[in-house]
Design an enzyme around this catalytic site. Sequence first.
Site, mmCIF file in Angstrom:
data_model
loop_
_atom_site.group_PDB
_atom_site.id
_atom_site.type_symbol
_atom_site.label_atom_id
_atom_site.label_comp_id
_atom_site.label_asym_id
_atom_site.label_seq_id
_atom_site.Cartn_x
_atom_site.Cartn_y
_atom_site.Cartn_z
ATOM 1 N N GLU A 51 82.155 99.164 90.367
ATOM 2 C CA GLU A 51 81.512 99.275 89.050
ATOM 3 C C GLU A 51 80.730 98.015 88.689
ATOM 4 O O GLU A 51 80.016 97.980 87.697
ATOM 5 C CB GLU A 51 82.549 99.623 87.973
ATOM 6 C CG GLU A 51 83.644 98.584 87.736
ATOM 7 C CD GLU A 51 84.841 98.725 88.690
ATOM 8 O OE1 GLU A 51 84.641 98.993 89.900
ATOM 9 O OE2 GLU A 51 85.986 98.527 88.228
ATOM 10 N N ARG A 52 80.877 96.937 89.507
ATOM 11 C CA ARG A 52 80.150 95.690 89.225
ATOM 12 C C ARG A 52 78.661 95.798 89.553
ATOM 13 O O ARG A 52 77.830 95.168 88.926
ATOM 14 C CB ARG A 52 80.717 94.539 90.072
ATOM 15 C CG ARG A 52 82.189 94.369 89.997
ATOM 16 C CD ARG A 52 82.569 93.665 88.718
ATOM 17 N NE ARG A 52 83.995 93.466 88.652
ATOM 18 C CZ ARG A 52 84.733 93.802 87.602
ATOM 19 N NH1 ARG A 52 84.190 94.347 86.537
ATOM 20 N NH2 ARG A 52 86.035 93.577 87.599
ATOM 21 N N SER A 90 90.320 94.222 97.612
ATOM 22 C CA SER A 90 91.372 93.199 97.647
ATOM 23 C C SER A 90 92.687 93.794 98.167
ATOM 24 O O SER A 90 92.915 95.002 98.071
ATOM 25 C CB SER A 90 91.562 92.614 96.250
ATOM 26 O OG SER A 90 91.888 93.650 95.351
ATOM 27 N N CYS A 116 84.227 88.654 102.837
ATOM 28 C CA CYS A 116 85.561 88.732 103.428
ATOM 29 C C CYS A 116 85.603 88.020 104.775
ATOM 30 O O CYS A 116 86.667 87.776 105.314
ATOM 31 C CB CYS A 116 85.992 90.170 103.598
ATOM 32 S SG CYS A 116 85.033 91.007 104.830
HETATM 33 P P1 NAD Z 1 88.710 95.094 94.262
HETATM 34 O O1 NAD Z 1 89.958 95.356 94.998
HETATM 35 O O2 NAD Z 1 88.794 94.523 92.891
HETATM 36 O O3 NAD Z 1 87.877 96.458 94.096
HETATM 37 C C1 NAD Z 1 87.589 97.296 95.199
HETATM 38 C C2 NAD Z 1 87.480 98.735 94.703
HETATM 39 O O4 NAD Z 1 88.735 99.136 94.145
HETATM 40 C C3 NAD Z 1 86.434 98.941 93.623
HETATM 41 O O5 NAD Z 1 85.747 100.140 93.866
HETATM 42 C C4 NAD Z 1 87.255 99.004 92.351
HETATM 43 O O6 NAD Z 1 86.674 99.825 91.372
HETATM 44 C C5 NAD Z 1 88.570 99.596 92.816
HETATM 45 N N1 NAD Z 1 89.711 99.124 92.021
HETATM 46 C C6 NAD Z 1 89.843 97.923 91.416
HETATM 47 N N2 NAD Z 1 91.032 97.836 90.783
HETATM 48 C C7 NAD Z 1 91.669 99.019 90.990
HETATM 49 C C8 NAD Z 1 92.940 99.539 90.605
HETATM 50 N N3 NAD Z 1 93.786 98.837 89.857
HETATM 51 N N4 NAD Z 1 93.275 100.781 91.003
HETATM 52 C C9 NAD Z 1 92.417 101.507 91.757
HETATM 53 N N5 NAD Z 1 91.202 101.064 92.152
HETATM 54 C C10 NAD Z 1 90.825 99.837 91.782
HETATM 55 O O7 NAD Z 1 87.799 94.185 95.214
HETATM 56 P P2 NAD Z 1 86.406 93.502 94.882
HETATM 57 O O8 NAD Z 1 86.643 92.350 93.953
HETATM 58 O O9 NAD Z 1 85.393 94.508 94.512
HETATM 59 O O10 NAD Z 1 85.988 92.948 96.330
HETATM 60 C C11 NAD Z 1 86.425 91.727 96.840
HETATM 61 C C12 NAD Z 1 87.606 91.895 97.779
HETATM 62 O O11 NAD Z 1 87.257 92.767 98.834
HETATM 63 C C13 NAD Z 1 88.018 90.596 98.440
HETATM 64 O O12 NAD Z 1 89.427 90.539 98.480
HETATM 65 C C14 NAD Z 1 87.456 90.721 99.854
HETATM 66 O O13 NAD Z 1 88.115 89.962 100.828
HETATM 67 C C15 NAD Z 1 87.617 92.173 100.083
HETATM 68 N N6 NAD Z 1 86.743 92.653 101.155
HETATM 69 C C16 NAD Z 1 87.326 92.987 102.338
HETATM 70 C C17 NAD Z 1 86.536 93.421 103.392
HETATM 71 C C18 NAD Z 1 87.154 93.825 104.709
HETATM 72 O O14 NAD Z 1 86.508 94.509 105.483
HETATM 73 N N7 NAD Z 1 88.396 93.434 104.964
HETATM 74 C C19 NAD Z 1 85.155 93.514 103.229
HETATM 75 C C20 NAD Z 1 84.601 93.173 101.997
HETATM 76 C C21 NAD Z 1 85.415 92.746 100.959
#
Ligand code: NAD
Length: 499
Positions: free
Chosen positions: A176-177, A226, A281
Amino acid sequence: MKEIGHWINGKHVAGSSGRTADVWNPATGEVQAKVALASKAELDAAVADAAKAQPEWAATNPQRRARVMMKFVSLLQRDMDKLAEALSREHGKTIPDAKGDVQRGLEVVEFCIGAPHMLKGEFTDAAGPGIDMYSMRQPIGVAAGITPFNFPAMIPMWKMAPALACGNAFILKPSERDPSVPLMLAELMQEAGLPDGLLQVINGDKESVDAILDNEDIGAIGFVGSTPIAQYIYERGCANGKRVQCFGGAKNHMIIMPDADLDQAADALVGAGYGAAGERCMAISVAVPVGEETADRLIEKLVPKIEALKVGPYTSGDDVDYGPVVTPMAKENIQRLVQSGVDAGAELVVDGRDFSLQGYEDGFFVGPHLFDRVTPDMEIYQKEIFGPVLSCVRAGSYEEALKLAMDHEYGNGTAIFTRDGDAARDFAARVNVGMVGINVPIPVPLAYHTFGGWKKSVFGDLNQHGPDAFRFYTRTKTVTSRWPSGIKEGGEFTIPVME
Ligand code: NAD
């Protein structure tokens, strides 16, 4: 105020839940749009339509499906500048980096043009008398992808392209960001020839994610984000009988051996540590020089390079090394963690705390930070900071450096810089991390290999993209077929008896 809705059945649709989230311009700090947050009812209706559209798509021959991917690639190339601008405006990364984000997604779409080959299956001729055996790869039905803010073009494409090429319908729930680019990708998929209803982009937060996890028509879920959310999605999705793969957070270590080319290592650390403001990541967030002398020389080389980094808005073009972080909350979290490092006694050798950019005082810019003498008990070492903060942990020996990378709970990426082939081979063989660089700081595998970490960076068994994506988005069906040979010499009039 601009309103951003959903993409359902081939059209932009306004949200009806009455709930929205702010979409910032991270460079100016302004709220530039409101994005709709879907309700469970909106999500379920979009899934029901996708499920109706899917069987005809699955019955379309794989070459025709691949041609949609081929056209999509050329449309991405045509619209590269437009996509990069929209991406930078919501994410904050520089334009060249935004183009890289689109490009690394595009390369996975290119790989998916090979779907007819990937879906060929297996065949055993004459497995028994008159018996043949063959295995088919059939689509799951409706698959869903839940993606993070930091690669709003690449990761949605890593999910949607293989899922669609395999004959599934796909529900994308982007971050959503920065929701605009995923919607632009859906428009381009339609222009490329994808029938309506097969790709639904539903914006939302936890409510729509929970609706995905509980929807009975969704058979597979791919998540990137995350670690706590990854674990939650994996557990609830699996409990509901779905196929789930979740990729989580990271804390990537780069080991610098005493024999390494330290100029090369310092350049690599600056790019991998501060590029995209550390919001990757695969960013390197921990430098592990081996030996005090290596550490002193490395810090000496790093400091002027870090102090010379140019931080600014994407509108300044190629003249900027990195931009703002994505939200005020992200900035606050980084500032809090930096303070915890100072309080815990780490040496802040480059202090970005007072950084401010003239004309952009309200933007979410964070100056570069370098900590030296960080120890494993500190929060800045244990947590993913996801900001322009590099921590140096000094190791007394190669074994100690290796142990640091191995004992950390995350295992996404790691690197070693050395001129010693023996050390490099040993490191690659022993380290319990999914992606390893040897004199390469960000070892993101290309589209035809697979991407995935180990330990708390992943939940599930198959990796993203490459051949694993075709396994994840299909089910195997194995057919044993027997065609008994008939009587070829005419009718038989005597009662058959066993001999
Ligand atoms: P995030 O976990 O906050 O959000 C990811 C997704 O989950 C979004 O679509 C969000 O709307 C949803 N979400 C958020 N909170 C939720 C909840 N409580 N319940 C259900 N869904 C929820 O992550 P972010 O801040 O958007 O991205 C950064 C993170 O992603 C970092 O930890 C990074 O390391 C990780 N990342 C990992 C990889 C990989 O391949 N391992 C790649 C890119 C990013």
